[in-house]
Design an enzyme around this catalytic site. Structure first.
Site, PDB file in Angstrom:
ATOM      1  N   GLY A   9       3.985  -8.544 -10.599  1.00 15.52           N
ATOM      2  CA  GLY A   9       3.038  -8.296  -9.499  1.00 15.52           C
ATOM      3  C   GLY A   9       2.027  -9.416  -9.355  1.00 15.52           C
ATOM      4  N   THR A  11       1.828 -11.753  -7.245  1.00 18.09           N
ATOM      5  CA  THR A  11       1.450 -12.090  -5.862  1.00 18.09           C
ATOM      6  C   THR A  11       0.449 -11.088  -5.266  1.00 18.09           C
ATOM      7  OG1 THR A  11       3.380 -10.882  -5.047  1.00 18.09           O
ATOM      8  CG2 THR A  11       3.647 -13.253  -5.377  1.00 18.09           C
ATOM      9  N   ASP A  64      12.613  -8.409  -9.668  1.00 17.90           N
ATOM     10  CA  ASP A  64      12.269  -7.140  -9.035  1.00 17.90           C
ATOM     11  C   ASP A  64      12.223  -6.057 -10.115  1.00 17.90           C
ATOM     12  OD1 ASP A  64      12.571  -6.056  -5.852  1.00 17.90           O
ATOM     13  OD2 ASP A  64      12.621  -4.554  -7.456  1.00 17.90           O
ATOM     14  N   TYR A 101      11.734   5.344  -4.017  1.00 24.17           N
ATOM     15  CA  TYR A 101      11.514   3.928  -4.322  1.00 24.17           C
ATOM     16  C   TYR A 101      10.268   3.760  -5.194  1.00 24.17           C
ATOM     17  CZ  TYR A 101      10.371  -0.970  -3.704  1.00 24.17           C
ATOM     18  OH  TYR A 101      10.054  -2.271  -3.951  1.00 24.17           O
ATOM     19  N   THR A 133      -3.965   4.286 -13.365  1.00 23.70           N
ATOM     20  CA  THR A 133      -4.836   4.451 -12.205  1.00 23.70           C
ATOM     21  C   THR A 133      -5.641   5.745 -12.221  1.00 23.70           C
ATOM     22  OG1 THR A 133      -4.733   4.938  -9.827  1.00 23.70           O
ATOM     23  CG2 THR A 133      -2.730   5.282 -11.045  1.00 23.70           C
ATOM     24  N   GLU A 135      -5.866   7.562  -9.810  1.00 24.21           N
ATOM     25  CA  GLU A 135      -5.108   8.543  -9.021  1.00 24.21           C
ATOM     26  C   GLU A 135      -4.471   9.606  -9.926  1.00 24.21           C
ATOM     27  OE1 GLU A 135      -4.328   8.906  -5.428  1.00 24.21           O
ATOM     28  OE2 GLU A 135      -6.279   7.952  -5.563  1.00 24.21           O
ATOM     29  N   TYR A 157       3.062   8.544  -5.608  1.00 25.56           N
ATOM     30  CA  TYR A 157       2.546   7.370  -6.334  1.00 25.56           C
ATOM     31  C   TYR A 157       1.950   7.797  -7.673  1.00 25.56           C
ATOM     32  CZ  TYR A 157      -0.843   3.716  -7.608  1.00 25.56           C
ATOM     33  OH  TYR A 157      -1.582   2.781  -8.293  1.00 25.56           O
ATOM     34  N   LYS A 161       3.135   7.068 -11.511  1.00 21.22           N
ATOM     35  CA  LYS A 161       2.227   6.394 -12.455  1.00 21.22           C
ATOM     36  C   LYS A 161       1.960   7.265 -13.683  1.00 21.22           C
ATOM     37  CE  LYS A 161       0.957   2.329 -10.671  1.00 21.22           C
ATOM     38  NZ  LYS A 161       0.875   1.063 -11.402  1.00 21.22           N
ATOM     39  N   ARG A 192      -7.896  -8.008  -1.156  1.00 23.63           N
ATOM     40  CA  ARG A 192      -7.313  -6.663  -1.080  1.00 23.63           C
ATOM     41  C   ARG A 192      -6.316  -6.585   0.082  1.00 23.63           C
ATOM     42  NH1 ARG A 192      -5.783  -2.080  -3.728  1.00 23.63           N
ATOM     43  NH2 ARG A 192      -7.339  -0.423  -3.624  1.00 23.63           N
TER      44      ARG A 192
END
Ligand code: NAP
Ligand code: F7E
Length: 383
Positions: A9, A11, A64, A101, A133, A135, A157, A161, A192
Protein backbone atom coordinates in the site's frame (compact mmCIF):
# COMPACT_ATOMS: atom_id res chain seq x y z
CA UNK A 1 23.68 -1.45 8.87
CA UNK A 2 20.62 0.25 7.45
CA UNK A 3 17.31 -1.55 7.86
CA UNK A 4 15.08 -2.74 5.04
CA UNK A 5 11.34 -2.17 5.15
CA UNK A 6 8.64 -3.51 2.87
CA UNK A 7 5.48 -1.42 2.62
CA UNK A 8 2.32 -2.83 1.07
CA UNK A 9 0.00 0.00 0.00
CA UNK A 10 2.96 2.32 -0.60
CA UNK A 11 0.99 4.41 -3.12
CA UNK A 12 -1.66 5.30 -0.51
CA UNK A 13 -1.78 8.23 1.93
CA UNK A 14 0.01 6.44 4.78
CA UNK A 15 2.39 4.58 2.47
CA UNK A 16 3.65 7.91 1.11
CA UNK A 17 4.25 9.54 4.51
CA UNK A 18 5.75 6.37 5.98
CA UNK A 19 8.18 5.92 3.05
CA UNK A 20 9.37 9.49 3.46
CA UNK A 21 9.77 9.01 7.23
CA UNK A 22 11.70 5.73 6.94
CA UNK A 23 13.97 6.97 4.14
CA UNK A 24 14.88 9.96 6.34
CA UNK A 25 15.77 7.45 9.06
CA UNK A 26 18.19 5.72 6.67
CA UNK A 27 16.02 2.75 5.69
CA UNK A 28 15.94 1.12 2.30
CA UNK A 29 12.25 1.08 1.45
CA UNK A 30 10.63 -1.46 -0.84
CA UNK A 31 7.02 -0.99 -1.82
CA UNK A 32 4.31 -3.02 -3.54
CA UNK A 33 2.27 -1.16 -6.12
CA UNK A 34 -0.59 -2.42 -8.26
CA UNK A 35 -0.49 -2.38 -12.01
CA UNK A 36 -2.97 0.23 -13.25
CA UNK A 37 -3.76 1.67 -16.66
CA UNK A 38 -2.84 5.17 -15.45
CA UNK A 39 0.07 6.18 -13.20
CA UNK A 40 -0.89 5.64 -9.56
CA UNK A 41 2.33 6.80 -7.90
CA UNK A 42 1.77 10.57 -7.66
CA UNK A 43 1.98 10.53 -3.84
CA UNK A 44 5.49 9.02 -3.96
CA UNK A 45 6.88 10.39 -7.22
CA UNK A 46 9.18 12.76 -5.29
CA UNK A 47 10.86 9.69 -3.72
CA UNK A 48 11.13 7.67 -6.95
CA UNK A 49 14.59 6.65 -8.16
CA UNK A 50 15.45 5.41 -11.61
CA UNK A 51 16.02 1.62 -11.60
CA UNK A 52 19.40 2.20 -13.30
CA UNK A 53 20.64 4.27 -10.37
CA UNK A 54 23.05 2.49 -8.01
CA UNK A 55 22.39 2.13 -4.26
CA UNK A 56 18.72 3.00 -4.45
CA UNK A 57 16.85 3.46 -1.16
CA UNK A 58 13.39 3.25 -2.75
CA UNK A 59 12.41 0.24 -4.85
CA UNK A 60 8.96 -0.59 -6.19
CA UNK A 61 7.60 -4.05 -7.05
CA UNK A 62 4.41 -4.87 -8.91
CA UNK A 63 2.04 -6.90 -6.79
CA UNK A 64 -1.41 -7.45 -5.41
CA UNK A 65 -2.68 -8.55 -2.00
CA UNK A 66 -4.89 -11.17 -3.65
CA UNK A 67 -1.88 -12.98 -5.17
CA UNK A 68 -0.16 -15.23 -2.61
CA UNK A 69 2.68 -16.34 -4.86
CA UNK A 70 3.54 -12.76 -5.73
CA UNK A 71 3.50 -11.67 -2.07
CA UNK A 72 5.69 -14.63 -1.08
CA UNK A 73 8.18 -14.04 -3.91
CA UNK A 74 8.58 -10.35 -3.07
CA UNK A 75 9.11 -11.06 0.64
CA UNK A 76 11.66 -13.79 -0.27
CA UNK A 77 13.55 -11.35 -2.51
CA UNK A 78 13.46 -8.37 -0.15
CA UNK A 79 14.15 -10.24 3.14
CA UNK A 80 12.70 -7.28 5.06
CA UNK A 81 13.49 -6.41 8.67
CA UNK A 82 10.07 -4.79 8.91
CA UNK A 83 6.84 -5.18 6.94
CA UNK A 84 4.18 -2.49 7.14
CA UNK A 85 0.97 -4.05 5.81
CA UNK A 86 -0.97 -0.96 4.75
CA UNK A 87 -2.59 -2.23 1.53
CA UNK A 88 -6.37 -2.34 1.70
CA UNK A 89 -9.62 -1.50 0.00
CA UNK A 90 -9.94 1.17 2.66
CA UNK A 91 -13.25 2.86 1.84
CA UNK A 92 -16.02 1.85 4.25
CA UNK A 93 -18.94 2.81 1.96
CA UNK A 94 -17.35 1.05 -1.04
CA UNK A 95 -16.96 -2.12 1.06
CA UNK A 96 -20.76 -2.51 1.05
CA UNK A 97 -20.59 -2.64 -2.78
CA UNK A 98 -17.50 -4.90 -2.95
CA UNK A 99 -17.71 -7.06 0.20
CA UNK A 100 -16.03 -10.19 -1.18
CA UNK A 101 -13.13 -8.27 -2.71
CA UNK A 102 -12.70 -6.27 0.50
CA UNK A 103 -12.59 -9.49 2.56
CA UNK A 104 -10.02 -10.95 0.17
CA UNK A 105 -7.67 -7.96 0.19
CA UNK A 106 -8.12 -6.66 3.75
CA UNK A 107 -8.66 -9.99 5.54
CA UNK A 108 -6.94 -12.75 3.59
CA UNK A 109 -4.28 -10.33 2.31
CA UNK A 110 -2.99 -10.04 5.88
CA UNK A 111 -2.92 -13.82 6.25
CA UNK A 112 -0.89 -14.06 3.03
CA UNK A 113 1.78 -11.74 4.44
CA UNK A 114 1.97 -13.54 7.80
CA UNK A 115 2.04 -16.99 6.24
CA UNK A 116 4.75 -15.97 3.75
CA UNK A 117 6.98 -14.79 6.60
CA UNK A 118 6.39 -18.09 8.42
CA UNK A 119 7.01 -20.31 5.36
CA UNK A 120 10.16 -18.40 4.41
CA UNK A 121 11.62 -18.94 7.90
CA UNK A 122 11.79 -15.19 8.49
CA UNK A 123 9.98 -15.27 11.84
CA UNK A 124 13.04 -14.31 13.87
CA UNK A 125 14.10 -11.58 11.41
CA UNK A 126 10.95 -9.85 10.18
CA UNK A 127 8.67 -7.66 12.30
CA UNK A 128 5.14 -7.03 11.02
CA UNK A 129 2.88 -4.01 11.46
CA UNK A 130 -0.80 -4.57 10.66
CA UNK A 131 -2.94 -1.52 9.79
CA UNK A 132 -5.88 -2.10 12.11
CA UNK A 133 -8.60 0.46 12.56
CA UNK A 134 -11.00 2.22 14.92
CA UNK A 135 -13.77 0.89 12.63
CA UNK A 136 -13.39 -2.35 14.66
CA UNK A 137 -15.25 -0.57 17.51
CA UNK A 138 -18.19 0.26 15.19
CA UNK A 139 -21.25 0.28 17.43
CA UNK A 140 -19.17 1.41 20.34
CA UNK A 141 -19.33 -0.58 23.57
CA UNK A 142 -17.35 1.95 25.61
CA UNK A 143 -16.47 5.67 25.43
CA UNK A 144 -13.64 6.43 24.82
CA UNK A 145 -12.35 3.33 23.02
CA UNK A 146 -9.08 1.72 24.13
CA UNK A 147 -7.19 -1.54 23.52
CA UNK A 148 -9.50 -3.53 25.84
CA UNK A 149 -12.80 -2.19 24.42
CA UNK A 150 -14.81 -5.03 22.77
CA UNK A 151 -15.15 -4.86 18.97
CA UNK A 152 -18.51 -4.51 17.17
CA UNK A 153 -17.75 -4.04 13.43
CA UNK A 154 -20.42 -2.36 11.30
CA UNK A 155 -19.29 -2.83 7.68
CA UNK A 156 -17.75 -5.47 5.41
CA UNK A 157 -14.56 -3.39 5.69
CA UNK A 158 -14.54 -3.57 9.47
CA UNK A 159 -15.39 -7.29 9.51
CA UNK A 160 -12.50 -8.01 7.11
CA UNK A 161 -10.19 -5.91 9.30
CA UNK A 162 -11.42 -7.85 12.34
CA UNK A 163 -10.13 -11.07 10.74
CA UNK A 164 -6.83 -9.33 9.99
CA UNK A 165 -6.57 -8.12 13.59
CA UNK A 166 -7.08 -11.56 15.11
CA UNK A 167 -4.94 -13.48 12.61
CA UNK A 168 -2.11 -11.08 13.50
CA UNK A 169 -2.61 -11.79 17.22
CA UNK A 170 -2.87 -15.52 16.49
CA UNK A 171 0.39 -15.67 14.51
CA UNK A 172 2.10 -13.73 17.30
CA UNK A 173 0.92 -16.22 19.92
CA UNK A 174 1.25 -19.39 17.82
CA UNK A 175 4.61 -18.74 16.15
CA UNK A 176 6.15 -16.08 18.43
CA UNK A 177 6.10 -13.60 15.56
CA UNK A 178 6.84 -9.95 16.22
CA UNK A 179 3.43 -9.02 14.76
CA UNK A 180 1.55 -5.95 16.02
CA UNK A 181 -1.73 -4.15 15.43
CA UNK A 182 -1.88 -0.37 15.34
CA UNK A 183 -5.55 0.43 15.98
CA UNK A 184 -5.49 3.80 14.26
CA UNK A 185 -8.35 6.27 14.46
CA UNK A 186 -9.11 8.40 11.38
CA UNK A 187 -6.08 10.29 10.12
CA UNK A 188 -6.11 12.75 7.28
CA UNK A 189 -3.81 15.05 5.32
CA UNK A 190 -3.48 16.88 2.01
CA UNK A 191 -2.71 13.41 0.57
CA UNK A 192 -6.01 11.89 1.78
CA UNK A 193 -8.08 10.13 -0.91
CA UNK A 194 -10.59 12.56 -2.44
CA UNK A 195 -13.70 10.55 -1.47
CA UNK A 196 -13.05 10.42 2.29
CA UNK A 197 -15.11 13.01 4.09
CA UNK A 198 -12.39 15.46 5.20
CA UNK A 199 -10.73 15.74 1.80
CA UNK A 200 -14.09 15.81 0.02
CA UNK A 201 -14.98 18.80 2.22
CA UNK A 202 -11.69 20.75 1.90
CA UNK A 203 -11.64 20.23 -1.89
CA UNK A 204 -15.30 21.21 -2.29
CA UNK A 205 -14.91 24.34 -0.15
CA UNK A 206 -11.87 25.41 -2.17
CA UNK A 207 -13.79 24.87 -5.42
CA UNK A 208 -16.84 26.76 -4.11
CA UNK A 209 -14.61 29.67 -3.05
CA UNK A 210 -13.02 29.80 -6.49
CA UNK A 211 -16.36 29.55 -8.30
CA UNK A 212 -15.63 26.15 -9.90
CA UNK A 213 -18.43 24.38 -7.98
CA UNK A 214 -21.74 25.68 -6.57
CA UNK A 215 -22.57 23.29 -3.74
CA UNK A 216 -21.56 20.01 -2.10
CA UNK A 217 -23.72 16.97 -1.35
CA UNK A 218 -22.94 15.10 1.87
CA UNK A 219 -24.14 12.03 3.80
CA UNK A 220 -24.60 11.73 7.59
CA UNK A 221 -23.58 15.10 9.06
CA UNK A 222 -23.99 14.04 12.70
CA UNK A 223 -21.36 11.29 12.71
CA UNK A 224 -18.41 12.01 15.02
CA UNK A 225 -14.79 11.18 14.31
CA UNK A 226 -11.48 11.45 16.16
CA UNK A 227 -9.32 12.99 13.41
CA UNK A 228 -5.52 13.25 13.53
CA UNK A 229 -2.79 14.03 10.98
CA UNK A 230 -1.33 11.11 8.98
CA UNK A 231 2.19 12.50 9.53
CA UNK A 232 1.84 11.91 13.28
CA UNK A 233 0.28 8.48 12.80
CA UNK A 234 3.03 6.98 10.61
CA UNK A 235 5.51 7.80 13.38
CA UNK A 236 3.41 5.65 15.71
CA UNK A 237 3.60 2.75 13.21
CA UNK A 238 7.40 2.97 13.28
CA UNK A 239 7.54 3.20 17.09
CA UNK A 240 5.28 0.14 17.48
CA UNK A 241 7.88 -1.99 15.64
CA UNK A 242 10.85 -0.62 17.66
CA UNK A 243 9.65 -1.94 21.05
CA UNK A 244 11.19 -4.89 22.91
CA UNK A 245 7.95 -6.88 22.82
CA UNK A 246 5.20 -7.04 20.18
CA UNK A 247 1.88 -5.51 21.25
CA UNK A 248 -1.27 -3.73 20.00
CA UNK A 249 -1.84 0.02 20.42
CA UNK A 250 -4.65 2.53 19.99
CA UNK A 251 -3.49 5.70 18.18
CA UNK A 252 -5.87 8.66 18.50
CA UNK A 253 -6.09 12.30 19.55
CA UNK A 254 -8.85 11.90 22.16
CA UNK A 255 -10.95 14.67 20.58
CA UNK A 256 -14.11 13.98 18.59
CA UNK A 257 -15.95 16.31 16.19
CA UNK A 258 -19.08 16.02 14.04
CA UNK A 259 -18.85 16.14 10.26
CA UNK A 260 -21.01 19.29 10.43
CA UNK A 261 -18.47 21.04 12.69
CA UNK A 262 -15.60 19.92 10.47
CA UNK A 263 -17.37 21.63 7.55
CA UNK A 264 -17.94 24.86 9.54
CA UNK A 265 -14.33 24.94 10.77
CA UNK A 266 -13.00 24.41 7.24
CA UNK A 267 -15.18 27.19 5.76
CA UNK A 268 -14.10 29.43 8.63
CA UNK A 269 -10.46 29.08 7.51
CA UNK A 270 -11.29 31.19 4.45
CA UNK A 271 -13.62 33.60 6.26
CA UNK A 272 -16.96 32.04 5.28
CA UNK A 273 -19.57 31.48 8.03
CA UNK A 274 -21.99 28.63 7.34
CA UNK A 275 -25.29 28.12 9.15
CA UNK A 276 -27.05 24.75 9.23
CA UNK A 277 -30.83 24.39 9.52
CA UNK A 278 -33.27 21.46 9.19
CA UNK A 279 -32.65 17.81 9.99
CA UNK A 280 -31.81 14.51 8.29
CA UNK A 281 -32.12 14.58 4.51
CA UNK A 282 -33.61 18.08 4.74
CA UNK A 283 -30.64 19.61 6.54
CA UNK A 284 -28.89 22.34 4.58
CA UNK A 285 -26.00 24.73 5.13
CA UNK A 286 -26.10 28.27 3.77
CA UNK A 287 -23.60 31.13 3.62
CA UNK A 288 -24.40 33.32 6.64
CA UNK A 289 -21.61 35.85 6.21
CA UNK A 290 -18.12 36.56 4.89
CA UNK A 291 -15.11 38.12 6.59
CA UNK A 292 -13.80 39.82 3.46
CA UNK A 293 -10.26 40.49 4.70
CA UNK A 294 -9.76 36.80 5.58
CA UNK A 295 -11.25 35.67 2.26
CA UNK A 296 -9.04 38.05 0.28
CA UNK A 297 -5.93 36.96 2.17
CA UNK A 298 -6.61 33.22 1.87
CA UNK A 299 -8.34 32.97 -1.51
CA UNK A 300 -7.80 36.26 -3.37
CA UNK A 301 -9.54 39.52 -4.27
CA UNK A 302 -10.51 38.22 -7.73
CA UNK A 303 -13.03 35.80 -6.21
CA UNK A 304 -14.53 38.05 -3.50
CA UNK A 305 -17.42 39.69 -5.39
CA UNK A 306 -18.74 36.39 -6.68
CA UNK A 307 -18.87 34.79 -3.20
CA UNK A 308 -20.35 37.96 -1.62
CA UNK A 309 -23.20 37.73 -4.12
CA UNK A 310 -23.93 34.26 -2.80
CA UNK A 311 -24.63 35.22 0.85
CA UNK A 312 -27.84 33.46 1.94
CA UNK A 313 -27.49 30.73 -0.71
CA UNK A 314 -27.44 27.01 0.16
CA UNK A 315 -24.06 25.44 -0.45
CA UNK A 316 -24.28 22.20 1.59
CA UNK A 317 -27.04 19.66 0.93
CA UNK A 318 -27.67 16.07 2.03
CA UNK A 319 -27.94 13.19 -0.45
CA UNK A 320 -28.99 9.87 1.16
CA UNK A 321 -26.88 8.15 -1.53
CA UNK A 322 -23.93 8.81 0.83
CA UNK A 323 -25.60 7.13 3.85
CA UNK A 324 -24.23 3.74 4.85
CA UNK A 325 -26.53 0.73 5.50
CA UNK A 326 -25.02 0.57 9.01
CA UNK A 327 -23.22 3.64 10.30
CA UNK A 328 -20.53 4.18 12.91
CA UNK A 329 -21.90 7.19 14.78
CA UNK A 330 -19.18 7.95 17.32
CA UNK A 331 -15.46 7.33 17.58
CA UNK A 332 -13.14 8.77 20.21
CA UNK A 333 -9.92 7.05 21.17
CA UNK A 334 -7.93 6.78 24.38
CA UNK A 335 -4.25 6.53 23.38
CA UNK A 336 -2.88 6.46 26.94
CA UNK A 337 -0.98 3.21 26.28
CA UNK A 338 0.77 4.67 23.20
CA UNK A 339 1.56 7.91 25.01
CA UNK A 340 3.02 6.03 27.98
CA UNK A 341 4.80 3.10 26.36
CA UNK A 342 5.78 4.57 22.97
CA UNK A 343 6.14 8.18 24.17
CA UNK A 344 3.99 8.99 21.16
CA UNK A 345 2.44 12.46 21.10
CA UNK A 346 0.56 13.97 18.14
CA UNK A 347 1.90 17.35 16.99
CA UNK A 348 -1.16 18.37 14.97
CA UNK A 349 -4.53 19.17 16.54
CA UNK A 350 -7.72 19.41 14.46
CA UNK A 351 -7.22 23.11 13.75
CA UNK A 352 -3.67 22.55 12.43
CA UNK A 353 -4.87 19.58 10.36
CA UNK A 354 -7.63 21.64 8.72
CA UNK A 355 -5.18 24.51 8.14
CA UNK A 356 -2.79 22.16 6.32
CA UNK A 357 -5.55 20.62 4.19
CA UNK A 358 -7.24 23.91 3.30
CA UNK A 359 -3.96 25.62 2.34
CA UNK A 360 -3.04 22.70 0.11
CA UNK A 361 -6.45 22.41 -1.58
CA UNK A 362 -6.83 26.15 -2.19
CA UNK A 363 -3.44 26.07 -3.90
CA UNK A 364 -4.31 22.98 -5.95
CA UNK A 365 -7.77 24.20 -6.94
CA UNK A 366 -6.38 27.61 -7.96
CA UNK A 367 -4.35 25.77 -10.60
CA UNK A 368 -7.56 24.08 -11.78
CA UNK A 369 -9.41 27.42 -11.82
CA UNK A 370 -6.58 29.02 -13.75
CA UNK A 371 -6.51 26.20 -16.34
CA UNK A 372 -10.29 26.23 -16.83
CA UNK A 373 -10.39 30.06 -17.07
CA UNK A 374 -7.53 30.01 -19.58
CA UNK A 375 -9.36 27.33 -21.60
CA UNK A 376 -12.54 29.41 -21.46
CA UNK A 377 -10.70 32.49 -22.73
CA UNK A 378 -9.16 30.51 -25.60
CA UNK A 379 -12.57 29.09 -26.57
CA UNK A 380 -14.10 32.59 -26.51
CA UNK A 381 -11.28 33.87 -28.68
CA UNK A 382 -11.97 31.30 -31.40
CA UNK A 383 -15.78 31.59 -31.28
P1 NAP B 1 -5.37 4.41 1.06
O1 NAP B 1 -4.90 5.80 0.82
O2 NAP B 1 -6.69 3.97 0.56
O3 NAP B 1 -4.24 3.43 0.50
C1 NAP B 1 -4.47 2.05 0.33
C2 NAP B 1 -3.31 1.44 -0.39
O4 NAP B 1 -3.58 0.05 -0.60
C3 NAP B 1 -3.04 2.04 -1.78
O5 NAP B 1 -1.66 2.03 -2.02
C4 NAP B 1 -3.73 1.03 -2.70
O6 NAP B 1 -3.22 1.01 -4.01
C5 NAP B 1 -3.37 -0.26 -1.98
N1 NAP B 1 -4.21 -1.38 -2.37
C6 NAP B 1 -5.56 -1.45 -2.41
N2 NAP B 1 -5.95 -2.67 -2.84
C7 NAP B 1 -4.83 -3.36 -3.10
C8 NAP B 1 -4.58 -4.67 -3.57
N3 NAP B 1 -5.56 -5.50 -3.91
N4 NAP B 1 -3.29 -5.07 -3.70
C9 NAP B 1 -2.25 -4.23 -3.41
N5 NAP B 1 -2.44 -2.98 -2.95
C10 NAP B 1 -3.71 -2.56 -2.80
O7 NAP B 1 -5.37 4.09 2.63
P2 NAP B 1 -4.59 4.84 3.83
O8 NAP B 1 -5.47 5.91 4.35
O9 NAP B 1 -3.21 5.13 3.41
O10 NAP B 1 -4.59 3.70 4.94
C11 NAP B 1 -3.54 2.74 5.03
C12 NAP B 1 -4.04 1.51 5.78
O11 NAP B 1 -4.48 1.89 7.07
C13 NAP B 1 -5.22 0.81 5.14
O12 NAP B 1 -5.07 -0.57 5.39
C14 NAP B 1 -6.42 1.34 5.89
O13 NAP B 1 -7.47 0.41 5.86
C15 NAP B 1 -5.83 1.50 7.28
N6 NAP B 1 -6.42 2.54 8.13
C16 NAP B 1 -6.54 3.82 7.65
C17 NAP B 1 -7.02 4.80 8.50
C18 NAP B 1 -7.15 6.24 8.03
O14 NAP B 1 -7.85 7.01 8.70
N7 NAP B 1 -6.46 6.64 6.96
C19 NAP B 1 -7.35 4.49 9.82
C20 NAP B 1 -7.17 3.18 10.26
C21 NAP B 1 -6.68 2.23 9.41
P3 NAP B 1 -3.76 2.07 -5.14
O15 NAP B 1 -3.03 3.37 -4.85
O16 NAP B 1 -3.34 1.43 -6.39
O17 NAP B 1 -5.24 2.19 -4.95
O1 F7E C 1 -16.29 8.88 6.68
C1 F7E C 1 -19.55 10.51 7.12
C2 F7E C 1 -19.53 9.00 7.03
O2 F7E C 1 -15.33 7.91 4.61
C3 F7E C 1 -16.30 9.50 7.94
C4 F7E C 1 -11.15 5.06 6.46
O3 F7E C 1 -9.84 5.59 6.36
O4 F7E C 1 -11.37 5.86 8.71
C5 F7E C 1 -11.95 5.91 7.42
O5 F7E C 1 -13.28 5.42 7.45
C6 F7E C 1 -17.72 9.83 8.37
C7 F7E C 1 -18.71 8.67 8.26
O6 F7E C 1 -14.13 7.65 6.84
C8 F7E C 1 -19.94 11.85 3.79
O7 F7E C 1 -20.85 8.46 7.01
C9 F7E C 1 -20.84 12.14 5.73
O8 F7E C 1 -19.55 8.70 9.39
O9 F7E C 1 -14.13 9.82 5.77
P1 F7E C 1 -14.95 8.60 5.87
P2 F7E C 1 -14.53 6.37 7.71
O10 F7E C 1 -15.73 5.69 7.20
O11 F7E C 1 -14.56 6.81 9.14
C10 F7E C 1 -11.29 4.56 9.29
C11 F7E C 1 -10.60 4.68 10.63
C12 F7E C 1 -10.69 3.56 8.39
O12 F7E C 1 -10.08 2.60 8.82
C13 F7E C 1 -11.06 3.62 6.94
O13 F7E C 1 -10.10 2.94 6.15
O14 F7E C 1 -18.22 10.83 7.50
N1 F7E C 1 -19.89 11.20 5.86
N2 F7E C 1 -20.90 12.56 4.45
C14 F7E C 1 -19.29 10.99 4.69
N3 F7E C 1 -18.28 10.19 4.32
C15 F7E C 1 -17.89 10.22 3.03
N4 F7E C 1 -16.85 9.43 2.64
N5 F7E C 1 -18.49 11.03 2.11
C16 F7E C 1 -19.53 11.87 2.44
O15 F7E C 1 -20.07 12.58 1.60
Amino acid sequence: MSKTALITGITGQDGAYLSEYLIKKGYTVHGIKRRSSLFNTNRIDHLYQDPHQENRNMILHYGDMTDSMNITRIIAEVQPDEIYNLAAQSHVKVSFDTPEYTANVDGLGTLRVLEAVRLLNLVSKTRIYQASTSELYGLVQEIPQKETTPFYPRSPYAVAKMYAYWITVNYREAYQMFACNGILFNHESPLRGETFVTRKVTRAISRIALGIQNEVYMGNLSGKRDWGHAKDYVKAMYLILQQDMPDDYVIATGVTTTIRDFICKSFDKIGIAVEFTGAGVNETGKIAGIRSEVFVERVGETYLKRIQNRIGETIVKVDPEYFRPTEVELLIGDATKARTKLSWEPRYDLDALIEDMMQSDIKEMKKEAYVSEAGYRILNYFE
